[in-house]
Design a protein around this motif. Structure first.
Motif, PDB file in Angstrom:
ATOM      1  N   MET B   1      40.605  46.973  40.830  1.00 24.97           N
ATOM      2  CA  MET B   1      40.734  46.269  42.102  1.00 24.97           C
ATOM      3  C   MET B   1      39.463  45.487  42.447  1.00 24.97           C
ATOM      4  SD  MET B   1      43.200  48.040  44.728  1.00 24.97           S
ATOM      5  CE  MET B   1      42.517  48.461  46.310  1.00 24.97           C
ATOM      6  N   GLU B   4      39.980  41.829  42.160  1.00 27.40           N
ATOM      7  CA  GLU B   4      40.853  41.285  43.196  1.00 27.40           C
ATOM      8  C   GLU B   4      40.062  41.105  44.487  1.00 27.40           C
ATOM      9  OE1 GLU B   4      41.993  43.463  40.980  1.00 27.40           O
ATOM     10  OE2 GLU B   4      43.493  42.145  40.078  1.00 27.40           O
ATOM     11  N   ILE B   5      39.185  42.061  44.771  1.00 28.70           N
ATOM     12  CA  ILE B   5      38.355  41.938  45.978  1.00 28.70           C
ATOM     13  C   ILE B   5      37.464  40.704  45.858  1.00 28.70           C
ATOM     14  CG2 ILE B   5      36.476  43.017  47.285  1.00 28.70           C
ATOM     15  CD1 ILE B   5      37.754  45.723  46.557  1.00 28.70           C
ATOM     16  N   LYS B 220      48.338  45.222  42.678  1.00 30.57           N
ATOM     17  CA  LYS B 220      46.881  45.240  42.840  1.00 30.57           C
ATOM     18  C   LYS B 220      46.456  44.278  43.938  1.00 30.57           C
ATOM     19  CE  LYS B 220      44.550  46.388  38.503  1.00 30.57           C
ATOM     20  NZ  LYS B 220      43.911  45.719  37.359  1.00 30.57           N
ATOM     21  N   GLN B 221      47.004  43.064  43.878  1.00 35.29           N
ATOM     22  CA  GLN B 221      46.630  42.060  44.873  1.00 35.29           C
ATOM     23  C   GLN B 221      47.115  42.482  46.254  1.00 35.29           C
ATOM     24  OE1 GLN B 221      47.805  38.131  43.573  1.00 35.29           O
ATOM     25  NE2 GLN B 221      46.436  38.218  41.840  1.00 35.29           N
ATOM     26  N   THR B 224      45.043  45.393  47.556  1.00 37.96           N
ATOM     27  CA  THR B 224      43.697  44.939  47.914  1.00 37.96           C
ATOM     28  C   THR B 224      43.725  44.342  49.312  1.00 37.96           C
ATOM     29  OG1 THR B 224      43.241  44.457  45.610  1.00 37.96           O
ATOM     30  CG2 THR B 224      41.803  43.436  47.226  1.00 37.96           C
ATOM     31  N   SER B 228      41.939  45.791  52.632  1.00 35.70           N
ATOM     32  CA  SER B 228      41.021  44.982  53.444  1.00 35.70           C
ATOM     33  C   SER B 228      41.433  45.000  54.912  1.00 35.70           C
ATOM     34  CB  SER B 228      41.006  43.538  52.954  1.00 35.70           C
ATOM     35  OG  SER B 228      40.848  43.484  51.566  1.00 35.70           O
TER      36      SER B 228
END
Ligand SMILES: Nc1ncnc2c1ncn2[C@@H]1O[C@H](COP(=O)(O)OP(=O)(O)O)[C@@H](O)[C@H]1O
Ligand SMILES: [Mg+2]
Lengths: 295, 405
Positions: B1, B4-5, B220-221, B224, B228
């Protein structure tokens, strides 16, 4: 390894981009030659599973690539025509991210090795956004190669490379080509001339010629003519006839003409090259088989 | 991840927006600070002493009544002395008298007024039932609804003589619509960026031809983004609790919510702390919806502007409408049978934006009769939100990286 395209057609709203492509590929380097708009990128995208064909399927050793899904993508390396990455990632980070996505070896050693291979090691900590066109292209190549793909798709890979880089790239490709199917789509003949095992000519979505490079070259053997003349005549002729190019050699100019028959008195046959093949088939004005006379 | 961050936040624009968002938040904190009410320590000490003397609400009431009445009488006789003698809690005896009177008033509120008000509600409901039953064709649903009210209110709420602080202001300063608008815009921007970055940079052909698994990449996206959003919401909620404590004296999170005057008629047995938690969860749920729907739109459109504008309209417009009608439910002239009030309540049941203004679900008996089953309005809203989330999650997941026709 056999990669078989079966009845692949692709129709965009009004335009037919590919028409019934049937072809079988084995290990080797294949040059997909065709002018812009011939459908090369469309075919590459279909092979990579990015777009869906209107009809037809592709098989790898008898298995449909769509149903192979992940297993197919595992053996695939794809360098699209206009690739791009995230501008705020460094070259190293991009390599790392994509080797993770590709489930390839993503150790630091391997990534550095690949970066070394495409001559980007010293720039690995620079942001992608700050790379030059050639550097971006080379990174794309490194990403395409990171999983040591069995099937490598290269769509106009040398666009934006300078002549030295082109040669370098050609060497890379021929070095890694063992036991791989490499599909090299381009309209630049010189890029593939010395490395392609086979040539596929694509025109308006159809395959018009397919065969071993030397055989394809041999096919146009008797259709290439030279004529020694002066600069002015050569200039005039090439302006009016698209089937001719002028090659200067010392004081005289050699007109190189592609024609089924002797174009005019004084012209003599010469050895054909892949460049001539391209000229023969893709003479843009469409008068390739006309018999012209020198005016 | 990790990557992705980085994909999400490695952008000047996003960082600038994050800073703006933070600035916006600081603005609210400053506003809250300006309206702060210092916790009165003498008063806290007084009521804690009283509570130590007795657990029984009646004796506490009696004690406070006696003490404050006695002091008031004394004061009129001897006011000079009251102003000059040092008090036990305050600086003078006169201060002590006011503290005792306040304590008595609070105790009356908690131990008498609130319970009596609830009993009145029960009586009203029972009267309505009897009235309805005596009719020729009694309306069963009215009877059932009132029965439900009787059940809900016929419970002992454990009130204590403790100060709840100013929960209402804490909510007012940290749960306002402007902040919600800003956060919606920001989260939409993040989501659109995450799901269109591959298209806008030209990486998508490479990304989607990797074996990594499209589902995995989508998840995953997606997560993420959720992580957030949850981080932001959690930080803000935490700040709310901390500043509620510092500025408005909301320090007893275990007290029943009903001790706060605004929530006197809350039908659910929850504490102030649990209310904070539910509020956090509902906000989170709403923003998961924002992420899910925006992700699906981005995946379908593949274009930043299209997805962004549709998503903004979908989330901001209903919030504006529901906030407009919310005005009719506050202030002095609330008219619960007015058209606007009814529209507000209807919107609250079906639009997820209702979850951003949670307090109006909790300040009254608010059950919906759905095919004979009574469910709280908030449950209805949450259910709808969850269904929409699942729907768009499925659409997003199925359409993600799908070969183009
Ligand atoms: N998304 C699209 N929509 C409509 N037409 C397209 C699209 N992509 C490509 N085409 C058309 O299909 C034809 C083949 O394009 P392409 O595969 O890019 O050719 P090449 O790569 O050989 O230059 C062109 O005429 C092009 O205009
Ligand atoms: Mg192309």
């Amino acid at each position: 390894m056999k990669l078989k395209f079966e009845n692949i057609s692709k129709r965009y709203k009004t335009k037919k981009a590919l028409n019934n492509i049937n072809i079988e590929l084995e290990e080797g380097i294949y040059a997909f030659l065709g002018p812009n708009g011939a459908g090369k990128s469309t075919l590459m995208n279909i092979l990579a599973g990015i777009i869906k064909p209107s009809t037809g399927s592709i098989y790898l050793d008898g298995q449909n690539t769509v149903s192979m899904d992940k297993d197919f993508r595992k053996v695939l390396g794809y360098l699209p025509q206009s690739p791009g990455f995230y501008p705020n990632f460094t070259g190293y980070e991009i390599m790392k991210y994509f080797s993770v996505l590709k489930e390839a070896d993503h150790s630091e050693k391997k990534i550095n090795e690949m970066l070394e291979f495409v001559n980007l090691y010293d720039d690995r900590k620079k942001k992608y956004g700050a790379y030059s066109g050639g550097m971006k292209r080379r990174l794309g190549i490194a990403v395409a190669l990171i999983n040591d793909p069995q099937i490598l798709i290269l769509d106009e890979p040398t666009a934006g490379l300078d002549p030295k880089e082109r040669i370098r790239f050609r060497n890379i490709i021929s070095r890694i080509s063992r036991n791989k199917i490499i599909i090299y789509a381009t309209h630049i003949v010189s890029d593939v001339e010395s490395i392609a095992d086979k040539v596929i000519l694509l025109k308006s979505g159809e395959i018009i010629e397919f065969g071993d490079t030397d055989k394809v070259i041999k096919n146009v053997e008797n259709k290439i003519w030279l004529y020694d003349t002066d600069v002015d005549t050569a200039e005039k002729y090439t302006l009016e006839h698209s089937n001719a190019v002028a090659v200067k050699s010392g004081d005289i100019v050699k007109l190189r003409i592609v024609s089924e028959t002797k174009p005019f008195e004084g012209a003599y046959n010469t050895d054909s090259t892949l460049e001539d093949v391209y000229m023969y088939y893709f003479n843009e004005s469409g008068q390739e088989k006309e018999n012209d006379s020198l005016v | 991840m990790k990557f992705e961050i980085k994909k999400l936040f490695a952008s000047k624009l996003i960082i600038i927006c994050l800073v703006l968002l933070f600035g916006f938040f600081v603005f609210f904190v400053v506003n809250a600070y300006k309206s702060r009410e210092e916790v009165s320590e003498p008063y806290e000490k007084l009521i804690s002493d009283i509570s130590d003397v007795s657990d029984d609400s009646n004796s506490v009431l009696a004690l406070l009544k006696e003490k404050s009445e006695q002091m008031t009488t004394d004061y009129y006789l001897n006011s000079e002395m009251y102003h000059s003698t040092k008090g036990e809690y305050g600086s003078t005896l006169a201060d002590d008298m006011f503290l005792y009177r306040k304590a008595y008033n609070d105790a009356k509120k908690y131990f008498k007024t609130f319970p009596q008000n609830r009993i009145r509600l029960i009586n009203d409901a029972m009267l309505t039932i009897i009235e309805e039953e005596s009719k020729e064709n009694p309306d069963k649903s009215i009877i059932a609804l009132n029965q439900k009210a009787v059940d809900k209110y016929n419970r002992q709420i454990k009130m204590e003589l403790k100060s709840t602080g100013d929960l209402f202001n804490t909510l007012y300063f940290f749960d306002n619509t402007y902040w919600d608008y800003a956060l919606i815009a920001f989260i939409i921007m993040l989501t659109v960026r995450m799901f269109t970055l591959d298209y806008s940079t030209g990486a998508y052909q490479i990304v989607f031809s990797t074996p990594g698994g499209k589902k995995k990449l989508f998840l995953k996206q997606y997560f993420t983004l959720i992580a957030s959003a949850v981080t932001i919401i959690a930080l803000v909620s935490l700040c709310q609790i901390i500043f509620g404590y510092l500025f408005f004296g909301v320090n007893n999170l275990s007290l029943p919510l009903q001790m706060v005057e605004y929530f006197e008629f809350c039908p659910f047995t929850i504490s102030i702390g649990e209310y904070y938690l539910i509020k956090f969860l509902c906000k989170t749920l709403f923003f998961i919806l924002v992420i899910t729907l925006t992700a699906a739109l981005s995946i379908i459109f593949r274009k930043t502007m299209g997805a962004m504008s549709i998503s903004l309209v979908v989330f901001v417009l209903p919030l504006m409408i529901i906030t407009h009608y919310f005005m009719y439910t506050t202030g002095d002239n609330v008219n619960t049978i007015s058209e606007q009030y009814r529209i507000y309540k209807a919107l609250q049941a079906i639009t997820p934006q209702g979850l951003l203004n949670l307090k109006t679900y909790f300040n009254a008996f608010d059950y919906l009769n759905i095919l004979g089953v009574f469910i709280p309005r908030i449950t209805c809203c949450i259910t709808i939100t969850v269904i929409v989330i699942i729907l768009f999650f499925t659409i997003g997941l199925r359409r993600f990286a799908k070969p183009k026709r």
